[in-house]
Design a protein around this motif. Structure first.
Motif, PDB file in Angstrom:
ATOM      1  N   ILE A 135       1.460  64.877 -62.483  1.00 54.92           N
ATOM      2  CA  ILE A 135       1.788  63.551 -62.364  1.00 54.92           C
ATOM      3  C   ILE A 135       3.369  63.702 -61.862  1.00 54.92           C
ATOM      4  O   ILE A 135       4.232  64.162 -62.775  1.00 54.92           O
ATOM      5  CB  ILE A 135       1.790  62.827 -63.481  1.00 54.92           C
ATOM      6  N   SER A 136       3.964  63.231 -60.811  1.00 53.43           N
ATOM      7  CA  SER A 136       5.177  63.205 -60.603  1.00 53.43           C
ATOM      8  C   SER A 136       5.536  62.084 -59.881  1.00 53.43           C
ATOM      9  O   SER A 136       4.956  61.400 -59.144  1.00 53.43           O
ATOM     10  CB  SER A 136       5.440  64.333 -59.551  1.00 53.43           C
ATOM     11  N   GLY A 137       6.893  61.598 -60.076  1.00 54.72           N
ATOM     12  CA  GLY A 137       7.779  60.552 -59.703  1.00 54.72           C
ATOM     13  C   GLY A 137       9.214  60.743 -59.879  1.00 54.72           C
ATOM     14  O   GLY A 137       9.625  61.786 -60.464  1.00 54.72           O
ATOM     15  N   PRO A 138       9.668  59.646 -59.683  1.00 54.91           N
ATOM     16  CA  PRO A 138      11.039  59.658 -59.695  1.00 54.91           C
ATOM     17  C   PRO A 138      11.876  60.095 -61.157  1.00 54.91           C
ATOM     18  O   PRO A 138      12.845  60.655 -61.236  1.00 54.91           O
ATOM     19  CB  PRO A 138      11.749  58.384 -59.308  1.00 54.91           C
ATOM     20  N   THR A 139      11.155  59.673 -62.085  1.00 54.50           N
ATOM     21  CA  THR A 139      11.683  59.940 -63.443  1.00 54.50           C
ATOM     22  C   THR A 139      11.020  60.775 -64.587  1.00 54.50           C
ATOM     23  O   THR A 139      10.930  60.844 -65.548  1.00 54.50           O
ATOM     24  CB  THR A 139      11.796  58.651 -64.247  1.00 54.50           C
ATOM     25  N   ILE A 140       9.413  61.416 -63.879  1.00 53.31           N
ATOM     26  CA  ILE A 140       8.732  62.406 -64.480  1.00 53.31           C
ATOM     27  C   ILE A 140       8.008  63.208 -63.733  1.00 53.31           C
ATOM     28  O   ILE A 140       7.997  62.877 -62.768  1.00 53.31           O
ATOM     29  CB  ILE A 140       7.597  61.129 -65.410  1.00 53.31           C
ATOM     30  N   ASN A 141       7.775  64.191 -64.668  1.00 55.08           N
ATOM     31  CA  ASN A 141       7.087  65.470 -64.022  1.00 55.08           C
ATOM     32  C   ASN A 141       5.994  65.939 -65.065  1.00 55.08           C
ATOM     33  O   ASN A 141       6.537  66.664 -65.991  1.00 55.08           O
ATOM     34  CB  ASN A 141       7.993  66.538 -63.533  1.00 55.08           C
ATOM     35  N   ALA A 142       4.926  65.270 -65.225  1.00 58.64           N
ATOM     36  CA  ALA A 142       3.675  65.912 -66.211  1.00 58.64           C
ATOM     37  C   ALA A 142       2.925  66.784 -65.924  1.00 58.64           C
ATOM     38  O   ALA A 142       2.366  66.616 -64.694  1.00 58.64           O
ATOM     39  CB  ALA A 142       3.306  64.361 -66.949  1.00 58.64           C
ATOM     40  N   THR A 143       2.562  67.695 -66.675  1.00 59.25           N
ATOM     41  CA  THR A 143       1.572  68.671 -66.366  1.00 59.25           C
ATOM     42  C   THR A 143       0.566  68.687 -67.532  1.00 59.25           C
ATOM     43  O   THR A 143       1.087  68.669 -68.481  1.00 59.25           O
ATOM     44  CB  THR A 143       2.182  70.036 -66.027  1.00 59.25           C
ATOM     45  N   ASN A 144      -0.676  68.865 -67.132  1.00 61.60           N
ATOM     46  CA  ASN A 144      -1.707  68.942 -68.131  1.00 61.60           C
ATOM     47  C   ASN A 144      -2.645  70.072 -67.889  1.00 61.60           C
ATOM     48  O   ASN A 144      -3.121  70.178 -66.646  1.00 61.60           O
ATOM     49  CB  ASN A 144      -2.457  67.369 -68.097  1.00 61.60           C
ATOM     50  N   CYS A 145      -3.025  70.748 -68.728  1.00 57.84           N
ATOM     51  CA  CYS A 145      -3.804  72.219 -68.491  1.00 57.84           C
ATOM     52  C   CYS A 145      -4.795  71.961 -69.763  1.00 57.84           C
ATOM     53  O   CYS A 145      -4.536  71.740 -70.700  1.00 57.84           O
ATOM     54  CB  CYS A 145      -3.031  73.092 -68.903  1.00 57.84           C
ATOM     55  N   GLY A 146      -6.005  72.041 -69.249  1.00 62.48           N
ATOM     56  CA  GLY A 146      -7.149  72.026 -70.236  1.00 62.48           C
ATOM     57  C   GLY A 146      -8.441  72.656 -69.870  1.00 62.48           C
ATOM     58  O   GLY A 146      -8.473  73.367 -68.718  1.00 62.48           O
ATOM     59  N   VAL A 147      -8.946  73.393 -70.966  1.00 57.38           N
ATOM     60  CA  VAL A 147     -10.256  74.018 -70.756  1.00 57.38           C
ATOM     61  C   VAL A 147     -11.420  73.277 -71.570  1.00 57.38           C
ATOM     62  O   VAL A 147     -11.278  72.862 -72.553  1.00 57.38           O
ATOM     63  CB  VAL A 147     -10.021  75.442 -71.303  1.00 57.38           C
ATOM     64  N   ALA A 148     -12.767  73.329 -70.709  1.00 60.87           N
ATOM     65  CA  ALA A 148     -13.824  72.615 -71.298  1.00 60.87           C
ATOM     66  C   ALA A 148     -15.224  73.703 -71.333  1.00 60.87           C
ATOM     67  O   ALA A 148     -14.948  74.307 -70.433  1.00 60.87           O
ATOM     68  CB  ALA A 148     -14.350  71.469 -70.482  1.00 60.87           C
ATOM     69  N   SER A 149     -15.778  73.443 -72.399  1.00 65.79           N
ATOM     70  CA  SER A 149     -17.039  74.274 -72.702  1.00 65.79           C
ATOM     71  C   SER A 149     -17.890  73.686 -73.469  1.00 65.79           C
ATOM     72  O   SER A 149     -17.824  72.750 -74.170  1.00 65.79           O
ATOM     73  CB  SER A 149     -16.699  75.801 -72.974  1.00 65.79           C
ATOM     74  N   ASN A 150     -19.334  74.173 -73.813  1.00 69.68           N
ATOM     75  CA  ASN A 150     -19.944  73.982 -74.645  1.00 69.68           C
ATOM     76  C   ASN A 150     -19.571  74.786 -75.969  1.00 69.68           C
ATOM     77  O   ASN A 150     -19.085  75.787 -75.843  1.00 69.68           O
ATOM     78  CB  ASN A 150     -21.583  74.519 -74.132  1.00 69.68           C
ATOM     79  N   THR A 151     -20.326  74.142 -76.957  1.00 68.23           N
ATOM     80  CA  THR A 151     -19.927  74.893 -78.359  1.00 68.23           C
ATOM     81  C   THR A 151     -21.211  74.547 -79.141  1.00 68.23           C
ATOM     82  O   THR A 151     -21.663  73.350 -79.251  1.00 68.23           O
ATOM     83  CB  THR A 151     -18.710  74.584 -79.196  1.00 68.23           C
TER      84      THR A 151
END
Length: 191
Positions: A106-122
């Motif tokens: 997510i980027s804009g004039p006042t923010i630069n957010a990064t989200n990294c995730g991993v999904a699977s069954n358990t």
């Protein structure tokens, strides 16, 4: 200016943090397959892809492509006139079974957010939770909430420094789990 940055930060956290597009459409991550030692392999994949160095969308995307992971989603959309969201989802296989990698920026004039995730069954969500806490050296100090889609989300705040959040989402109605790290640091103000 500071109030504006905080306001946009809260809006973005609400956008990314509460209902990740990945968690809402993670059926592809819950395919069946051999699960012996799969939890450990998935947690290790999350650690390598998302936590060993500061989050950088382009770097993680390039690493996934170098690992010959199949990109199943790549879209960019406007969240507001000056805020852009870029989402990529990659499908991969460990020797123990399939998993999915999520990247959001997510980027804009006042923010630069990064989200990294991993999904699977358990095979055992409680054991997965315990393994995450042990492997990533997380505290027992968490908060829990139910997302708008009914998924239970456990959150560790400021887990790797200010404005970093680690979420473990129990994907309701399946054996699926999603662990994701959000780095939502505000851009510094210019003098």
């Amino acid at each position: 200016m500071r109030v504006t940055m905080i306001g946009i930060g809260v809006i973005l956290l609400g956008t990314i943090h509460s209902v990740s597009a990945f968690a809402a459409t993670a059926e592809h991550a819950t395919a069946t397959g051999p699960l012996k030692n799969h939890d450990d392999a998935v947690i290790n994949a999350f650690e390598v892809m998302c936590t060993l160095e500061p989050e950088n969308f382009e770097h993680i995307s390039a690493r996934a492509q170098a690992m010959v992971m199949r990109k199943s989603v790549d879209k960019t959309e406007k969240q507001s006139p000056d805020i852009t969201r870029h989402l990529e989802v990659f499908e991969g296989n460990l020797t123990t079974g399939p998993f999915s990698l999520l990247l959001e920026k997510i980027s804009g004039p006042t923010i630069n957010a990064t989200n990294c995730g991993v999904a699977s069954n358990t095979p055992n969500k409680r054991a997965y939770f315990d393994d995450i806490v042990r492997t990533l050296h997380l505290s027992q100090n968490t908060s829990k909430r139910t997302g708008s889609n009914g998924n239970t989300v456990t959150t560790w705040d400021n887990v790797y420094g200010p404005h970093t959040f680690l979420d473990l989402t129990d994907l309701r109605g399946s054996d699926g789990v999603l662990v994701q790290l959000l780095d939502a640091s505000a851009k510094s103000e210019k003098p």
